[in-house]
Structure formats: structure tokens, C-alpha cells
Scaffold this motif. Structure first.
Motif, PDB file in Angstrom:
ATOM      1  N   LYS A 271      52.205  51.796  33.312  1.00 46.90           N
ATOM      2  CA  LYS A 271      50.831  51.844  33.439  1.00 46.90           C
ATOM      3  C   LYS A 271      50.045  51.322  32.029  1.00 46.90           C
ATOM      4  O   LYS A 271      49.172  50.571  32.219  1.00 46.90           O
ATOM      5  N   ASN A 272      50.704  51.672  30.923  1.00 48.62           N
ATOM      6  CA  ASN A 272      50.078  51.081  29.557  1.00 48.62           C
ATOM      7  C   ASN A 272      50.245  49.767  29.628  1.00 48.62           C
ATOM      8  O   ASN A 272      49.440  49.179  29.084  1.00 48.62           O
ATOM      9  N   ILE A 273      51.312  49.088  30.159  1.00 55.44           N
ATOM     10  CA  ILE A 273      51.638  47.764  29.875  1.00 55.44           C
ATOM     11  C   ILE A 273      50.497  46.840  30.780  1.00 55.44           C
ATOM     12  O   ILE A 273      50.095  45.882  30.395  1.00 55.44           O
ATOM     13  N   LEU A 274      50.574  47.438  31.986  1.00 58.02           N
ATOM     14  CA  LEU A 274      49.654  46.845  33.091  1.00 58.02           C
ATOM     15  C   LEU A 274      48.075  46.998  32.769  1.00 58.02           C
ATOM     16  O   LEU A 274      47.291  46.021  33.051  1.00 58.02           O
ATOM     17  N   SER A 275      47.830  48.072  31.938  1.00 57.24           N
ATOM     18  CA  SER A 275      46.360  48.165  31.628  1.00 57.24           C
ATOM     19  C   SER A 275      46.181  47.421  30.463  1.00 57.24           C
ATOM     20  O   SER A 275      45.029  47.401  30.407  1.00 57.24           O
ATOM     21  N   SER A 276      46.945  46.856  29.905  1.00 57.23           N
ATOM     22  CA  SER A 276      46.906  45.875  28.494  1.00 57.23           C
ATOM     23  C   SER A 276      46.160  44.399  28.792  1.00 57.23           C
ATOM     24  O   SER A 276      45.699  43.930  27.944  1.00 57.23           O
ATOM     25  N   PHE A 277      46.635  44.056  30.164  1.00 55.69           N
ATOM     26  CA  PHE A 277      46.335  42.881  30.419  1.00 55.69           C
ATOM     27  C   PHE A 277      44.824  42.526  30.825  1.00 55.69           C
ATOM     28  O   PHE A 277      44.017  43.426  31.464  1.00 55.69           O
ATOM     29  N   SER A 278      44.206  41.611  30.133  1.00 58.19           N
ATOM     30  CA  SER A 278      42.601  41.053  30.398  1.00 58.19           C
ATOM     31  C   SER A 278      42.513  39.761  30.283  1.00 58.19           C
ATOM     32  O   SER A 278      43.096  39.068  29.784  1.00 58.19           O
ATOM     33  N   ARG A 279      41.241  39.600  31.056  1.00 64.09           N
ATOM     34  CA  ARG A 279      40.760  38.227  30.841  1.00 64.09           C
ATOM     35  C   ARG A 279      39.897  37.799  29.784  1.00 64.09           C
ATOM     36  O   ARG A 279      39.895  38.633  28.885  1.00 64.09           O
ATOM     37  N   LEU A 280      39.258  36.690  29.716  1.00 64.30           N
ATOM     38  CA  LEU A 280      38.191  36.355  28.667  1.00 64.30           C
ATOM     39  C   LEU A 280      37.153  37.552  28.605  1.00 64.30           C
ATOM     40  O   LEU A 280      36.962  38.193  29.639  1.00 64.30           O
ATOM     41  N   PRO A 281      36.487  37.675  27.611  1.00 57.27           N
ATOM     42  CA  PRO A 281      35.610  38.830  27.577  1.00 57.27           C
ATOM     43  C   PRO A 281      34.561  38.678  28.634  1.00 57.27           C
ATOM     44  O   PRO A 281      33.801  39.581  28.910  1.00 57.27           O
ATOM     45  N   VAL A 282      34.144  37.710  29.311  1.00 58.83           N
ATOM     46  CA  VAL A 282      33.188  37.357  30.068  1.00 58.83           C
ATOM     47  C   VAL A 282      33.435  37.395  31.105  1.00 58.83           C
ATOM     48  O   VAL A 282      32.641  37.573  32.315  1.00 58.83           O
ATOM     49  N   LEU A 283      34.755  37.546  31.556  1.00 57.80           N
ATOM     50  CA  LEU A 283      35.377  37.413  32.836  1.00 57.80           C
ATOM     51  C   LEU A 283      35.767  38.820  33.362  1.00 57.80           C
ATOM     52  O   LEU A 283      36.480  39.542  32.301  1.00 57.80           O
ATOM     53  N   LYS A 284      35.543  39.385  34.480  1.00 53.03           N
ATOM     54  CA  LYS A 284      35.813  40.782  34.979  1.00 53.03           C
ATOM     55  C   LYS A 284      37.563  40.892  35.130  1.00 53.03           C
ATOM     56  O   LYS A 284      38.017  39.814  36.015  1.00 53.03           O
ATOM     57  N   SER A 285      38.145  41.773  34.334  1.00 51.32           N
ATOM     58  CA  SER A 285      39.602  41.763  34.907  1.00 51.32           C
ATOM     59  C   SER A 285      39.761  42.697  35.943  1.00 51.32           C
ATOM     60  O   SER A 285      39.070  43.762  36.332  1.00 51.32           O
ATOM     61  N   SER A 286      40.891  42.252  37.064  1.00 51.52           N
ATOM     62  CA  SER A 286      40.947  43.098  38.124  1.00 51.52           C
ATOM     63  C   SER A 286      41.946  44.069  38.153  1.00 51.52           C
ATOM     64  O   SER A 286      41.829  45.037  38.867  1.00 51.52           O
TER      65      SER A 286
END
Length: 127
Positions: A69-84
Motif C-alpha cells: 500500500k505504501n509503495i502503490l500510494s507513492s506513485f504520482s503524476r505531474l502536479p497538474v495532472l490527477k493521479s489515479s
């Protein structure tokens, strides 16, 4: 030795009782009992699942799921794009829940043309 159904029920009841960490943070605001139950339902289910996994598979299984859960919650996109967070939703089984955005569309997935990503990023970072 052997199976003791009353002991198991008592352990499960203790694991799902509201303690100080599950209580609403804002004590000044009055909540209806149903609202309080709805607000803590996911935490109760997680505590029950963790207790079950710990009893069946051992402590390592709970730690492994927390690491995932910690690993999968750390993935994100650019600050202006919504991460899914599709991976996290799959592990926590939130992808099976049918919500407002499933029926009426997600407001972030509109058909309007978005500005240039570089411009939006510079504006957000105040460059």
C-alpha cells in the motif's frame, strides 16, 4: 487446543471496537451515530481484515500488505495532472465500489482542452 468460537468472536469484537484513534478528530462537532459508524466503517473493516490475516497467515502478511500500500500510494503524476492510483485501488478493493463518478462521470475527465502542461506546472510552482 482446538477451535473456540466464543474466543474468536471476542477477539474480533475487541479489534473492531472504537478506540481513541478511530474516534472523530473534531469532538466539538456533534455527529449522528449513523454518521459516526459510516465514517469509521472502512477502518473497522481494515482492522478486522488485518486481524484475520494475522491469525491465518502470520504477522508478515499484514506487513507485506502495508508495504504494498505504501509503495502503490507513492506513485504520482505531474502536479497538474490527477493521479489515479489504480494499483492501490486494486489492492484495497476500492475498484469494486460503485460511486458517483462511475455513474455520472468523473469531473476530472472532461472533454475540454487542457492548457499546456508546462505552463500549468510553471504556474503551480510559481516560476
Amino acid at each position: 487446543p482446538g477451535y473456540h468460537p466464543t474466543k474468536t468472536r471476542m477477539q474480533l469484537a475487541r479489534a473492531t471496537d472504537l478506540d481513541a484513534s478511530l474516534a472523530p478528530q473534531n469532538e466539538n462537532k456533534f455527529l449522528h451515530p449513523v454518521q459516526e459508524i459510516q465514517a469509521t466503517q472502512q477502518m473497522r473493516e481494515d482492522a478486522l481484515q488485518n486481524l484475520t490475516l494475522r491469525n491465518v497467515y502470520g504477522e508478515h502478511m499484514v506487513m507485506r500488505l502495508e508495504m504494498e500500500k505504501n509503495i502503490l500510494s507513492s506513485f504520482s503524476r505531474l502536479p497538474v495532472l490527477k493521479s489515479s492510483y489504480a494499483g492501490l485501488e486494486t489492492v484495497t478493493k476500492e475498484d469494486l465500489n460503485f460511486g458517483f463518478e462511475n455513474a455520472f462521470g468523473d469531473p476530472y475527465e472532461t472533454t475540454k482542452i487542457m492548457e499546456d502542461v508546462h505552463t500549468l506546472t510553471e504556474r503551480k510552482l510559481k516560476l
